[in-house]
Design an enzyme around this catalytic site. Sequence first.
Site, short mmCIF file in Angstrom:
data_model
loop_
_atom_site.label_atom_id
_atom_site.label_comp_id
_atom_site.label_asym_id
_atom_site.label_seq_id
_atom_site.Cartn_x
_atom_site.Cartn_y
_atom_site.Cartn_z
N HIS A 18 0.85 -1.13 0.02
CA HIS A 18 -0.06 -0.11 -0.01
C HIS A 18 0.83 1.33 0.15
O HIS A 18 0.23 2.26 -0.27
CB HIS A 18 -1.13 -0.02 1.34
N ASP B 183 -2.24 1.91 -4.72
CA ASP B 183 -3.32 2.14 -3.76
C ASP B 183 -4.51 1.08 -4.52
O ASP B 183 -4.35 0.55 -5.45
CB ASP B 183 -4.07 3.48 -4.12
#
Length: 226
Positions: A201, A205
């Site tokens: 992450h 995204d």
Amino acid sequence: MANTDAYVVEGTTKPLAGIRRAAARQMIAAWEAPAFHLTVEVDMTTALTVKTVAPGSTVTDLLVSVCAKALIDHPALNSHYGENGITTFDEVNIGLAVATDAGLTVPNLHRVGGLPLAGIAELRKGAVERARTRRLTMNDVTGGTFTISNLGMLGIDRFDAILNVPQVAILAVASTRQRFVFTEGGGQWRPIAELTLTCDHRAVDGATGAVFLSRIKELLEGAIAD
């Protein structure tokens, strides 16, 4: 008087060495990454005909080809994360997780972007053979930009793969099972596989990962191009 001595269990200790020691260090680094997982169901009807299009090729070869195309379309997944930033690569080098007697290893298939299925199959056969005979070179295990872990042949229905850091994504491929799929005409049995994408992450995204995984699904369910 009660016996206060500790109970001792006898066992044999085997020191971690070689591949297993390196893998242990890699896993510690991987668990430090804030990862997330995305899963799609893929109709593998077309994918299972790969041998008729490219004799000698396998579904794994098709997965490499499809992932290479998707990575070219979505280069954010073809990256490494580091303390100083995110490095995105033009060259697509896909690692394949291979189980060996010495442990799990990941030889890389270099420059697979644009390669025909026959070329990918040749690279894959050589890399897997060297992995299982413990003849991998430093070139084989370096330079990877993305990884595929395929446990479909072992009967696993779904799993989350651990990131192969510093890479920012890895694709887990589970078994293909016959499932009844409802369609406009009523429904029919189809060979369905679950694919799970694990992403770092810090570099990727959710929306970017979802678009990339959707592209893989689209390519696997479309016509096979050699």
